[in-house]
Design a protein around this motif. Sequence first.
Motif, short mmCIF file in Angstrom:
data_model
loop_
_atom_site.label_atom_id
_atom_site.label_comp_id
_atom_site.label_asym_id
_atom_site.label_seq_id
_atom_site.Cartn_x
_atom_site.Cartn_y
_atom_site.Cartn_z
N GLY A 285 13.16 6.90 -5.50
CA GLY A 285 13.43 5.99 -4.39
C GLY A 285 14.36 4.87 -4.79
O GLY A 285 15.47 4.75 -4.27
N ASP A 286 13.94 4.05 -5.73
CA ASP A 286 14.76 2.93 -6.17
C ASP A 286 15.41 3.28 -7.51
O ASP A 286 14.88 2.96 -8.57
CB ASP A 286 13.90 1.67 -6.30
CG ASP A 286 14.73 0.42 -6.54
OD1 ASP A 286 15.95 0.54 -6.75
OD2 ASP A 286 14.15 -0.68 -6.53
N LEU B 154 0.82 -1.20 0.00
CA LEU B 154 0.00 0.00 0.00
C LEU B 154 0.86 1.26 0.00
O LEU B 154 0.53 2.25 -0.67
CB LEU B 154 -0.93 -0.01 1.21
CG LEU B 154 -1.97 -1.15 1.21
CD1 LEU B 154 -2.77 -1.14 2.51
CD2 LEU B 154 -2.90 -1.04 0.00
N ARG B 155 1.96 1.23 0.74
CA ARG B 155 2.89 2.35 0.69
C ARG B 155 3.44 2.53 -0.73
O ARG B 155 3.56 3.64 -1.24
CB ARG B 155 4.06 2.14 1.67
CG ARG B 155 4.90 3.42 1.87
CD ARG B 155 6.33 3.11 2.29
NE ARG B 155 6.46 2.30 3.47
CZ ARG B 155 6.60 2.75 4.73
NH1 ARG B 155 6.61 4.05 4.95
NH2 ARG B 155 6.73 1.93 5.73
N GLY B 156 3.77 1.40 -1.37
CA GLY B 156 4.28 1.45 -2.72
C GLY B 156 3.28 2.02 -3.70
O GLY B 156 3.64 2.80 -4.59
N GLU C 233 7.95 3.19 -6.41
CA GLU C 233 7.34 2.63 -5.20
C GLU C 233 7.91 3.21 -3.91
O GLU C 233 7.32 3.04 -2.85
CB GLU C 233 7.49 1.10 -5.18
CG GLU C 233 6.62 0.40 -6.21
CD GLU C 233 6.70 -1.11 -6.10
OE1 GLU C 233 6.99 -1.62 -5.00
OE2 GLU C 233 6.48 -1.79 -7.11
N ALA C 234 9.05 3.86 -3.99
CA ALA C 234 9.63 4.48 -2.79
C ALA C 234 9.83 5.98 -3.00
O ALA C 234 10.66 6.60 -2.35
CB ALA C 234 10.96 3.82 -2.44
N ALA C 235 9.03 6.57 -3.92
CA ALA C 235 9.17 8.00 -4.22
C ALA C 235 8.98 8.85 -2.97
O ALA C 235 8.06 8.63 -2.18
CB ALA C 235 8.16 8.41 -5.29
#
Length: 372
Positions: free
Chosen positions: A193-194, A53-55, A213-215
Amino acid sequence: MESILRAAGKLLDAELSGPVDLGGSSRSTVLRCETAGGGSVIVKAFGNEPESLRGFTAEAAGLSLGIAGPEVLGVDPEVPLLVMADLGNAPTLADALLGNDPTVAESGLLAWARGLGQLAAESVHRRADLARLWSRYDKGMRSWGDEPWIAQRATDLLALLDGAGIAVPTGLAEELARIGTAGGEEYPAFTPGDTCPDNNLLTSEGLRLIDFEAACYQSVFLTAAYCRMPFSSCWCVFALPAEIAAEIEQAYRAEVVGVYPALAEDEVWQAGMRQAIAVWTVDATVRMLPRTVEDEPLHPTRRPVPTRRQVLRHRWEMASTLEEFPAFAETMRLLLREVAGGWEVAALPGYPAFGDRETSRSFQAVDVTTPG
């Protein structure tokens, strides 16, 4: 897969067919789907676990910011999923680095560094916009930029060392607190992020970033450290030729100096880089050391690829030279002697694309066979 196709088709008000699984991750499913008009789109659907969900929220908010990545064609927060423009089958930076053409690899690295620097510079005044978009797609998880993961990794490192019976030098906890977020408060910027090599497409139109996904917003130094270490949290980690490592770091720095003029000062830049190297070394140690009982490759299928022990030893060697943090540097030397000293593994090799060119060893190699 059928339920994903139906939801995505409903979102676009178009029929989708012929899904091809592009790999995804434990958090998401990524499909290339054909449209009725003969084109294709990318559908990315997420699970309902907290990190999935975070992603989703990070990807939806980060791409909707509109300054990097593929165009967002639709977002369904209920499934949740996104539909994006298809950027095609361009090779990735990882493909270039693991290939045999040094010119392609070097130009790819420079495009990657400049692209990330330009993105950071362009994003400095968009933080409120990202916060607004995060609220729109919020699924109850904080962004990595708001998560105190660096402090948590520091706490985890102390516990890990204690569990391994390694007596840490006096002052380590205080130094870890002083390292902090490596300038995240003074010099924040947006990142997907990645930013690892396999998430950078080398298209005919230039570099295109994927996987948001990690923005979040984080210190520019945490991104710049990927040039020097290199690739601080990735699987595609080999040693870079010294001159190329310096060139790509300067390419990134040249872009962010325009919005943060203080970074033109070498003292400021080098101090931030050393802090970032410490942060990422702690992160790698906490994540990887418990998984080095068997020295397995960092990636399950890609080859060539280094092993966890090779990468950790390389990280510890670099971090052992951070003498402005003497307790931390000594901790790294302890790990090299008491842990890596028993590992019978080869040194981290250079990237295949650069063959036998001299790799970056700007840090002093540590003798792990003798005490002191």
